[in-house]
Scaffold this active site. Structure first.
Site, PDB file in Angstrom:
ATOM      1  N   GLU A  61       0.743  -1.105  -0.072  1.00 19.87           N
ATOM      2  CA  GLU A  61       0.043   0.020  -0.001  1.00 19.87           C
ATOM      3  C   GLU A  61       0.868   1.258   0.155  1.00 19.87           C
ATOM      4  OE1 GLU A  61      -0.399  -2.521   2.026  1.00 19.87           O
ATOM      5  OE2 GLU A  61      -2.301  -3.565   1.353  1.00 19.87           O
ATOM      6  N   PHE A  86      -6.024   0.206   5.634  1.00 19.69           N
ATOM      7  CA  PHE A  86      -4.800   0.217   4.728  1.00 19.69           C
ATOM      8  C   PHE A  86      -4.770   1.483   3.766  1.00 19.69           C
ATOM      9  CE2 PHE A  86      -6.166  -4.405   4.711  1.00 19.69           C
ATOM     10  CZ  PHE A  86      -5.456  -4.456   6.233  1.00 19.69           C
ATOM     11  N   HIS A 112     -14.905  -0.971   3.361  1.00 20.79           N
ATOM     12  CA  HIS A 112     -14.840  -1.459   4.517  1.00 20.79           C
ATOM     13  C   HIS A 112     -14.170  -0.637   5.817  1.00 20.79           C
ATOM     14  CE1 HIS A 112     -14.727  -4.719   1.360  1.00 20.79           C
ATOM     15  NE2 HIS A 112     -14.757  -5.689   2.349  1.00 20.79           N
ATOM     16  N   ASP A 120     -14.464  -9.573  10.261  1.00 19.70           N
ATOM     17  CA  ASP A 120     -13.006  -9.737  10.369  1.00 19.70           C
ATOM     18  C   ASP A 120     -12.586  -9.029  11.437  1.00 19.70           C
ATOM     19  OD1 ASP A 120     -12.782 -11.036   7.935  1.00 19.70           O
ATOM     20  OD2 ASP A 120     -12.339  -9.401   6.734  1.00 19.70           O
TER      21      ASP A 120
END
Lengths: 319, 277
Positions: A61, A86, A112, A120
């Site tokens: 990233e 990220f 997300h 998660d």
């Protein structure tokens, strides 16, 4: 009797994917980058149709942000795609130097975000990202409410020349905003006019705020509902003029209280027109695994929390 | 830009650049002398021989670009740009002063001609350069992108992310230069964090690797020539340099990584440079 009914349910990330695909057709300067999450970011259609304008960077990233800044120097309009965690915390210094300080035309698109990532768990449920991004000079920060709004925002940020953080989410949620309304960066949208309390919501919480409006309406409380899809620059005029009318505020966001939308509103009011503020946000905690709806209840950022906050805010008004 | 091939002329330009680096750092009272001095020869070759640009047409999309990943050696970039005609040499006296376009580390937003990106936080420049080279590849532009890396900087993981991606996309229009002076703030690189074998690291990442003496004009010119011949790989020049090159009394002394000379030291250092011919 509910006033607000969603025509359908979709995920906001698919709104991003749809907008990106349209940009591929209409704007040759748009390129997309992804760090091994094409499917999760709903970038599949763009990748398939415009392979020469898609750059797979692998699980790297930091490099993705740098590549995007370099592509922007070369005249491209790069859209980066990965999870919100990220997209921000992992690459903060890269964004700070290569994008914000350098004022590069990079669009950091983050899926997300928040608790509604769900199962998660906390490693991926970033709730600090709005704060991290809004602190950066030159950065525009947007958190969209549903599929339609995310699609429109994606189209709009390509026209704006400068760094943008666009935040959206994973789950399927009600899709209810007007698909033909357009999207104006930095412009609040008023959904309901009211005189008792101003409820300012962003992201997935806009739907919750509209649900709260129904409940408050039954209690003969007239709430004004404002959607602040742009956290920065803040539509100060819209906030101040509404609070002048209602005298108190509730903010609602899927974010930590520290650094979020409520924090921006409280600062504005403290400086310009002090009024009671109640914040529906997560209180200095990391998240955990669970179904999105379960987590919203447990972390007190659900519809009943907005209703209760509105009643508290009204009770704190003087006179 | 007229290309200068005469090594004696290049050497004279580099000497003048070194003198102005010392002057501007002494006036600033702070800054990074060692690396700025050791890169003077490479910068002279880049801006007076290798790179294609026109200081009067800085928006030409096909100009060669340079990204200074080690932003702390800004003095060598600023001084070389001034000597190459990008802005008046007198402006070098404003280095690190409030309101100056010559910020402590390069700032694109000041509008200083020749600055392509803001840099200073280490490890990021090769990603920018790779993005720029990708944009050129996509648009079929013939310009080249150069990236100046420090050797200590190679300890940053992002460098290797970028190295992997530049090779993956066959960016033969990209040349990185590693300033291999073996010095970093806390000591010699082999003591702080060993970097060897550098040749094998870069070549295993898919790069064309060229070793050269970074303070020898013949070798620098040859290295850039070889780099241009790469058909489908990015190239890296590992330039063996001597920190503070040109001022013998402080050469290879890592404590000069991040220091500026006092006015008296500046006079002594300039005298040393004048005597080394």
């Amino acid at each position: 009797m509910k006033k607000y009914i969603a025509v359908d349910e979709k995920d906001t990330r698919s709104g991003f994917g749809a907008g990106l695909f349209e940009l591929g057709q209409t704007n040759q300067q748009v390129v997309a980058l992804c760090a091994d999450l094409i499917g999760s970011l709903k970038m599949d259609a763009f990748v398939k149709e415009f392979p020469d304008r898609f750059i797979q960077v692998g699980i790297a990233e930091a490099n993705m942000i740098g590549l995007a800044a370099g592509l922007a120097i070369g005249g491209k309009i790069p859209f980066t795609g990965t999870f919100a965690n990220f997209s921000t915390g992992r690459v903060y210094d890269q964004i700070r130097q290569a994008v914000a300080y350098s004022n590069k035309n990079v669009k950091i698109c983050a899926s997300h975000a928040g608790l509604t990532l769900g199962e998660d768990g906390a490693t991926h449920q970033i709730m600090e990202d709005l704060g991290l991004m809004k602190m950066l000079p030159n950065m525009t920060v947007i958190n969209t409410a549903d599929y339609n709004q995310t699609r429109l925002a994606t189209l709009e940020i390509a026209k704006y020349n400068g760094p943008v953080y666009l935040r959206f989410g994973r789950p399927v949620v009600p899709n209810f905003t007007n698909p033909n309304s357009g999207f104006e960066i930095g412009k609040a949208v008023t959904y309901e006019e009211g005189t008792d309390v101003t409820i300012i919501a962003t992201g997935h919480m806009l739907w919750k705020a509209l649900e709260a409006w129904d409940i408050l309406h039954e209690k003969n409380i007239h709430a004004e509902i404002i959607n602040l899809h742009t956290i920065k620059p803040l539509d100060e005029k819209a906030v101040l003029s509404s609070v002048l009318k209602t005298g108190c505020v509730v903010t609602a966001e899927e974010h930590l209280r520290n650094g979020g939308l409520g924090d921006s509103i409280a600062q504005l009011l403290a400086l310009r027109n002090p009024a009671p503020v109640e914040m529906v946000a997560v209180d200095d905690k990391f998240g955990e695994s669970g179904k999105p709806e379960e987590l919203l209840v447990k972390y007190h950022i659900d519809t009943p929390d907005i209703v209760e906050a509105a009643i508290r805010a009204i009770s704190r008004k003087k006179g | 830009m007229n290309k200068i091939c005469d090594v004696a002329k290049l050497s004279e330009i580099a000497r003048n650049i070194r003198i102005d680096i010392i002057r501007s750092l002494a006036q600033a009272g702070s800054g990074h002398l060692g690396g700025s001095l050791d890169l003077a020869d490479i910068f002279t070759v880049l801006y007076f021989n290798e790179m294609n640009f026109d200081p009067s047409q800085l928006n030409n999309e096909n100009r060669d670009r340079l990204i200074l990943s080690i932003g702390h050696v800004a003095p060598v970039l600023y001084t070389t740009l001034a000597h190459a005609g990008f802005f008046p040499v007198e402006e070098l006296a404003t280095l690190r002063k409030m309101g100056s376009r010559l910020q402590g580390h390069p700032c694109k937003e000041t509008g200083l001609p020749g600055i392509e990106a803001s840099t200073g936080s280490l490890g990021q420049g090769l990603s920018l350069a790779t993005g720029l080279a990708l944009a050129a590849q996509h648009d079929n532009l013939s310009h080249r992108t150069y990236c100046i890396l420090g050797d200590g900087e190679l300890q940053e993981g992002q460098i290797w992310e970028a190295a992997m991606s530049a090779a993956h996309y066959n960016l033969n229009n990209l040349t990185a230069i590693v300033d291999r002076n073996h010095c970093q703030i806390d000591g010699y690189t082999h003591q702080v964090m060993n970097l060897d074998p550098l040749y094998k690291k870069w070549s295993s990442f898919g790069w064309k690797v060229i070793m050269c003496d970074g303070n020898d004009f013949h070798e620098i010119l040859k290295a850039f020539y070889i780099a241009r011949q790469s058909s489908n790989q990015p190239s890296v020049i590992i330039a063996q340099t001597t920190m503070s090159k040109g001022v013998p009394s402080i050469e290879n002394d890592y404590t000069w990584h991040g220091k500026a000379p006092s006015p008296e030291q500046a006079r002594e250092f300039i005298a040393e440079i004048m005597n080394v011919r």
